[in-house]
Design a protein around this motif. Structure first.
Motif, PDB file in Angstrom:
ATOM      1  N   ARG A 124       0.827  -1.210   0.000  1.00 20.59           N
ATOM      2  CA  ARG A 124       0.000   0.000   0.000  1.00 20.59           C
ATOM      3  C   ARG A 124       0.862   1.261   0.000  1.00 20.59           C
ATOM      4  N   GLY A 125       1.990   1.187   0.679  1.00 21.60           N
ATOM      5  CA  GLY A 125       2.889   2.330   0.741  1.00 21.60           C
ATOM      6  C   GLY A 125       3.804   2.444  -0.452  1.00 21.60           C
ATOM      7  N   ARG A 126       3.621   1.553  -1.440  1.00 24.42           N
ATOM      8  CA  ARG A 126       4.436   1.549  -2.666  1.00 24.42           C
ATOM      9  C   ARG A 126       5.928   1.510  -2.345  1.00 24.42           C
ATOM     10  N   ILE A 127       6.274   0.627  -1.409  1.00 22.06           N
ATOM     11  CA  ILE A 127       7.676   0.436  -1.065  1.00 22.06           C
ATOM     12  C   ILE A 127       8.324  -0.433  -2.140  1.00 22.06           C
ATOM     13  N   ASP A 128       9.432   0.050  -2.696  1.00 22.39           N
ATOM     14  CA  ASP A 128      10.082  -0.653  -3.804  1.00 22.39           C
ATOM     15  C   ASP A 128      11.004  -1.768  -3.339  1.00 22.39           C
ATOM     16  N   GLY A 129      11.624  -1.615  -2.194  1.00 24.63           N
ATOM     17  CA  GLY A 129      12.538  -2.618  -1.669  1.00 24.63           C
ATOM     18  C   GLY A 129      12.696  -2.422  -0.175  1.00 24.63           C
ATOM     19  N   VAL A 130      13.218  -3.447   0.518  1.00 23.10           N
ATOM     20  CA  VAL A 130      13.252  -3.429   1.981  1.00 23.10           C
ATOM     21  C   VAL A 130      14.633  -3.808   2.502  1.00 23.10           C
ATOM     22  N   VAL A 131      15.099  -3.037   3.479  1.00 18.47           N
ATOM     23  CA  VAL A 131      16.321  -3.355   4.208  1.00 18.47           C
ATOM     24  C   VAL A 131      15.932  -4.086   5.484  1.00 18.47           C
ATOM     25  N   LEU A 132      16.584  -5.218   5.735  1.00 21.42           N
ATOM     26  CA  LEU A 132      16.245  -6.048   6.894  1.00 21.42           C
ATOM     27  C   LEU A 132      17.452  -6.170   7.822  1.00 21.42           C
ATOM     28  N   PRO A 133      17.529  -5.326   8.861  1.00 21.61           N
ATOM     29  CA  PRO A 133      18.581  -5.492   9.869  1.00 21.61           C
ATOM     30  C   PRO A 133      18.223  -6.652  10.786  1.00 21.61           C
ATOM     31  N   GLN A 318      20.067  -2.392  -7.181  1.00 20.19           N
ATOM     32  CA  GLN A 318      19.281  -3.553  -7.600  1.00 20.19           C
ATOM     33  C   GLN A 318      17.927  -3.119  -8.153  1.00 20.19           C
ATOM     34  N   LEU A 319      17.292  -2.150  -7.507  1.00 20.84           N
ATOM     35  CA  LEU A 319      15.981  -1.679  -7.953  1.00 20.84           C
ATOM     36  C   LEU A 319      16.081  -1.007  -9.319  1.00 20.84           C
ATOM     37  N   ARG A 320      17.107  -0.199  -9.509  1.00 22.81           N
ATOM     38  CA  ARG A 320      17.242   0.502 -10.781  1.00 22.81           C
ATOM     39  C   ARG A 320      17.630  -0.446 -11.906  1.00 22.81           C
ATOM     40  N   THR A 321      18.426  -1.456 -11.570  1.00 24.88           N
ATOM     41  CA  THR A 321      18.744  -2.477 -12.566  1.00 24.88           C
ATOM     42  C   THR A 321      17.495  -3.243 -12.964  1.00 24.88           C
ATOM     43  N   ARG A 322      16.674  -3.526 -11.976  1.00 25.91           N
ATOM     44  CA  ARG A 322      15.435  -4.269 -12.226  1.00 25.91           C
ATOM     45  C   ARG A 322      14.475  -3.460 -13.097  1.00 25.91           C
ATOM     46  N   ARG A 323      14.418  -2.140 -12.877  1.00 24.72           N
ATOM     47  CA  ARG A 323      13.522  -1.304 -13.673  1.00 24.72           C
ATOM     48  C   ARG A 323      13.909  -1.309 -15.157  1.00 24.72           C
ATOM     49  N   ASN A 324      15.182  -1.482 -15.397  1.00 25.02           N
ATOM     50  CA  ASN A 324      15.652  -1.548 -16.777  1.00 25.02           C
ATOM     51  C   ASN A 324      15.601  -2.963 -17.337  1.00 25.02           C
ATOM     52  N   GLN A 325      14.881  -3.829 -16.616  1.00 25.45           N
ATOM     53  CA  GLN A 325      14.672  -5.229 -17.027  1.00 25.45           C
ATOM     54  C   GLN A 325      15.987  -5.974 -17.207  1.00 25.45           C
ATOM     55  N   GLN A 326      16.925  -5.666 -16.350  1.00 27.23           N
ATOM     56  CA  GLN A 326      18.190  -6.381 -16.334  1.00 27.23           C
ATOM     57  C   GLN A 326      18.235  -7.255 -15.087  1.00 27.23           C
ATOM     58  N   VAL A 327      18.965  -8.343 -15.183  1.00 27.81           N
ATOM     59  CA  VAL A 327      19.069  -9.275 -14.064  1.00 27.81           C
ATOM     60  C   VAL A 327      20.484  -9.198 -13.498  1.00 27.81           C
ATOM     61  N   GLU A 328      20.564  -9.027 -12.184  1.00 21.95           N
ATOM     62  CA  GLU A 328      21.866  -8.947 -11.527  1.00 21.95           C
ATOM     63  C   GLU A 328      21.930  -9.991 -10.419  1.00 21.95           C
ATOM     64  N   LYS A 329      23.057 -10.675 -10.326  1.00 24.05           N
ATOM     65  CA  LYS A 329      23.247 -11.691  -9.302  1.00 24.05           C
ATOM     66  C   LYS A 329      23.231 -11.037  -7.923  1.00 24.05           C
ATOM     67  N   ALA A 330      22.650 -11.734  -6.949  1.00 25.51           N
ATOM     68  CA  ALA A 330      22.567 -11.199  -5.588  1.00 25.51           C
ATOM     69  C   ALA A 330      23.958 -10.867  -5.060  1.00 25.51           C
ATOM     70  N   THR A 331      24.108  -9.659  -4.533  1.00 20.29           N
ATOM     71  CA  THR A 331      25.389  -9.188  -4.030  1.00 20.29           C
ATOM     72  C   THR A 331      25.566  -9.561  -2.566  1.00 20.29           C
TER      73      THR A 331
END
Length: 358
Positions: A124-133, A318-331
């Motif tokens: 609902r808050g249109r959160i694009d990605g989440v940091v999990l400490p 990662q979010l900006r890479t995803r928006r450009n429909q590119q796939v990046e290995k998890a860092t």
């Protein structure tokens, strides 16, 4: 009068939201058309361009950079009992969010929170990605639910990051190993250990490092010297009371975080023990608490703020890479740690210690 008319014209000018409503799409889609991104379907692009022409819309600089990050919303979910840890984490996260030009939305996870409710709230808050400490970095069900919802996440300070999840951490086992070796080198043979919360994988890694150092030195692993803590000051008090009540207490105690180490110092003082003359106490994290108690703590420096900054930076990329429909290995980033020696450690006394009865 001229300024008033100019201001009125600016207020009446069509906005990106007006274009989005006219075309029946989201503002982000309008921004992607403006930025000539290829991810928009031709028929959708045509509708947006027609709306722009009909409204005589002139894109602002903000609208032109919208897809590049100005409207990116990064969530930070926290459920950490250590206020000193959380404050450093927030400083790093906010700093990098500002540098990356994204919004940081901080949300608390409490006992009443359910996975379904938090995911729905993020959507609902249109959160694009989440940091999990920690401890949420090790919450497998939450990570899986975020994945099903299409919300990327990054785990911070997890002891065992999944291969498909971005993560930032230190080598907790090696850090605890180095601290235990340091205590052994000082001459300590009976070293107590306060475990961290079992719901965090880093706790197990730190205990493994303690055990490894004792085994390599030929010292026994004594269950009575090991107490369960939960990364809270209160749990540190209980653990220290248990360990120091032994008929033959240790000459050093290594706690899995600074909060529990500070609690151990408090119990030692209450028991009439001098730190470090009678008892060496060491912590982990190097939060602000380590230098606000007496004596200042010898501890492992975990670069909390730097790890938080790195997490936000990696997630935004990662979010900006995803928006450009590119796939990046998890860092997976492993940050450097350091053993910081202050006033709470010393060689054990050769004479028997005099302990007061509480």
């Amino acid at each position: 009068m001229t300024d008033t008319r100019s201001s009125r014209r600016q207020r009446n000018a069509p906005t990106i939201n007006d274009v989005a409503r006219q075309a029946g799409v989201s503002p982000m889609t309008v921004s992607r058309v403006i930025n000539s991104e290829q991810v928009v379907r031709p028929e959708t692009r045509a509708k947006v361009e027609a709306a722009i022409a009909a409204l005589n819309y002139a894109p602002s600089a903000a609208a032109r950079t919208l897809a590049g990050g100005d409207e990116t919303r990064v969530g930070l979910l926290y459920s950490n009992p250590s206020s000193s840890y959380l404050s450093e984490f927030l400083v790093g996260s906010l700093d990098q969010a500002s540098r990356s030009g994204v919004d940081l939305v901080v949300e608390k996870w409490d006992e009443e929170t359910t996975i379904a409710s938090v995911v729905a709230h993020l959507e609902r808050g249109r959160i694009d990605g989440v940091v999990l400490p920690p401890p949420l970095c090790d919450h497998e069900e939450l990570v899986q639910a975020l994945g099903r919802a299409g919300i990327p996440a990054i785990a911070v300070a997890t002891g065992r990051p999944p291969s498909d999840l971005a993560a930032v951490s230190i080598d907790d086992r090696q850090a605890a190993y180095e601290m235990t070796c340091h205590l052994i080198a000082l001459g300590h043979a009976r070293i107590g250990f306060v475990k961290g919360n079992p719901n965090q994988s880093a706790s197990a890694r730190r205990f493994e490092g303690y055990v490894q150092a004792l085994e390599e030195a030929g010292l026994p692993i004594e269950d009575e010297l090991i107490a369960q803590g939960y990364f809270t000051y209160r749990s540190g008090l209980d653990a220290a009371e248990h360990i120091l009540s032994l008929a033959e207490p240790p000459t050093a105690i290594f706690a899995s975080n600074d909060d529990m180490a500070a609690a151990t110092v408090a119990i030692a003082h209450r028991s009439g023990l001098d730190v470090p003359g009678d008892l060496t106490v060491c912590g982990f994290d190097d939060t602000s608490l380590a230098t606000t108690i007496w004596p200042e703590l010898t501890t492992i420096r975990q670069p909390i703020s730097a790890m938080a900054r790195a997490a936000v930076e990696v997630l935004v990329k990662q979010l900006r890479t995803r928006r450009n429909q590119q796939v990046e290995k998890a860092t997976h980033l492993v940050c450097d740690h350091a053993l910081i020696r202050r006033q709470s450690d010393a060689a054990p006394r050769s004479r028997p210690r005099q302990r007061l009865v509480p």
